[in-house]
Scaffold this motif. Structure first.
Motif, PDB file in Angstrom:
ATOM      1  N   PHE A 107       3.263  60.712  29.290  1.00  0.00           N
ATOM      2  CA  PHE A 107       2.133  61.367  30.794  1.00  0.00           C
ATOM      3  C   PHE A 107       1.739  60.805  30.801  1.00  0.00           C
ATOM      4  O   PHE A 107       1.270  59.543  30.469  1.00  0.00           O
ATOM      5  N   ILE A 142       9.402  62.360  27.910  1.00  0.00           N
ATOM      6  CA  ILE A 142       8.891  63.139  28.744  1.00  0.00           C
ATOM      7  C   ILE A 142       8.292  64.354  28.517  1.00  0.00           C
ATOM      8  O   ILE A 142       7.926  63.836  27.164  1.00  0.00           O
ATOM      9  N   TRP A 165       5.944  65.054  32.740  1.00  0.00           N
ATOM     10  CA  TRP A 165       6.549  64.441  33.644  1.00  0.00           C
ATOM     11  C   TRP A 165       7.477  65.525  32.680  1.00  0.00           C
ATOM     12  O   TRP A 165       8.383  65.065  31.192  1.00  0.00           O
ATOM     13  N   ARG A 170       8.959  62.993  41.173  1.00  0.00           N
ATOM     14  CA  ARG A 170       7.455  62.132  40.885  1.00  0.00           C
ATOM     15  C   ARG A 170       6.723  63.479  41.921  1.00  0.00           C
ATOM     16  O   ARG A 170       5.514  63.545  42.003  1.00  0.00           O
ATOM     17  N   ASN A 173       5.825  65.884  40.403  1.00  0.00           N
ATOM     18  CA  ASN A 173       4.986  66.003  39.220  1.00  0.00           C
ATOM     19  C   ASN A 173       3.663  66.046  39.542  1.00  0.00           C
ATOM     20  O   ASN A 173       2.675  66.395  38.789  1.00  0.00           O
TER      21      ASN A 173
END
Length: 300
Positions: A107, A142, A165, A170, A173
């Protein structure tokens, strides 16, 4: 010989730690490719003979059932009735909380500002337990913030200050908190849950996602739903994450992609399938009804 697929599977095996024997083969060869295709067809995956992340996850779950090796090897620090937001323990009205930090290579740490997520993205992990989910996440590098185990225990794996993640996107996230339900999805795992003392999972027969009706699949234990509600209440109270979900015209919950959610602009609670047509989790999870129950409980 299909050298490209053989090389791909060798790299995948090295990365994730699987062996040809998982698919009934002995070597990295055409027989393995054929067996992987058969496995993929059985599990409604793209039958390309390549053991990518989704195929590996299904194979790992399948393997656990047969070797009966689901001991919880997590190193946990129990914090009753607390989750962590920017290192600070925040009270939550749920008495089964365990902290199990995931590898920090999985992460993104946020250090220069206070992160204020505006969205919750809900997943299922397609594994048998929070413990097996964590192992797979770390192999794939992830993460998710929380996993709700079969008995309703909430495992926190990433501080909500940091970016997990989990969404494959993105933009999403960066503004979201990830919550996973432990749920192996396929009906064939029902016997496993009975054997382990959790009882039968609900079976969902009318789930529709992206305009398609899904085959009957395993649903969510009531105690998992209650844990989920407790998490949503806590995140709403701490961050002000709105208790709403994407709706169709007429007020029904949207069971397909929300462009606003996929752009990271929706403020509220979504399922993974709201972000992309490549995902169907969490099919059958009636987020709109859950949110309505939360509002009624708050008013009461």
């Amino acid at each position: 010989m299909n050298w490209f697929k053989i090389r791909y599977n060798k790299r995948s095996a090295k990365k994730y730690g699987w062996e040809p024997s998982w698919f009934g083969a002995t070597e990295f060869d055409n027989e393995l490719i054929k067996n992987i295709k058969e496995f993929q067809e059985l599990h409604d995956l793209k039958a390309d003979g390549l053991c990518g992340p989704a195929t590996y996850r299904r194979a790992y779950t399948n393997k656990l059932v047969y070797i009966d090796n689901t001991e919880d090897v997590m190193q946990t620090e129990i914090k009753k009735n607390r989750i962590f937001c920017n290192g600070v323990p925040i009270s939550i009205k749920w008495d089964k909380i365990e902290i199990s930090w995931i590898n920090d290579k999985c992460f993104s740490k946020v250090k220069n500002k206070i992160r204020k997520p505006t969205m919750v993205v809900t997943h299922w992990d397609a594994t048998l337990s929070a413990a097996s989910c964590k192992r797979i996440l770390e192999k794939r590098k992830i993460s998710t913030h929380f996993v709700i185990d079969n008995d309703g225990t909430i495992y926190q794996m990433v501080d909500t200050q940091h970016i997990a993640w989990h969404a494959g996107n993105r933009k999403v996230n960066n503004v979201s908190v990830g919550i996973d339900f432990s749920n192996a999805y396929y009906l064939k795992y029902q016997g496993y849950y009975r054997k382990k003392g959790f009882g039968n999972r609900p079976i969902l027969s009318d789930s529709r996602v992206h305009g398609h009706k899904l085959k009957p699949h395993l649903g969510y234990y009531p105690v998992q739903i209650e844990a989920y509600k407790a998490l949503l209440k806590c995140l709403d109270a701490h961050y002000g994450i709105e208790l709403k979900c994407p709706l169709e015209v007429g007020g029904q919950m949207l069971c397909g992609v929300s462009e606003e959610a996929a752009d990271g602009k929706f403020k509220g609670v979504v399922s993974h399938y709201h972000l992309t047509t490549r995902k169907i989790d969490c099919a059958g999870l009636e987020i709109d009804e859950i949110i309505q129950e939360i509002k009624e409980e708050k008013n009461a």
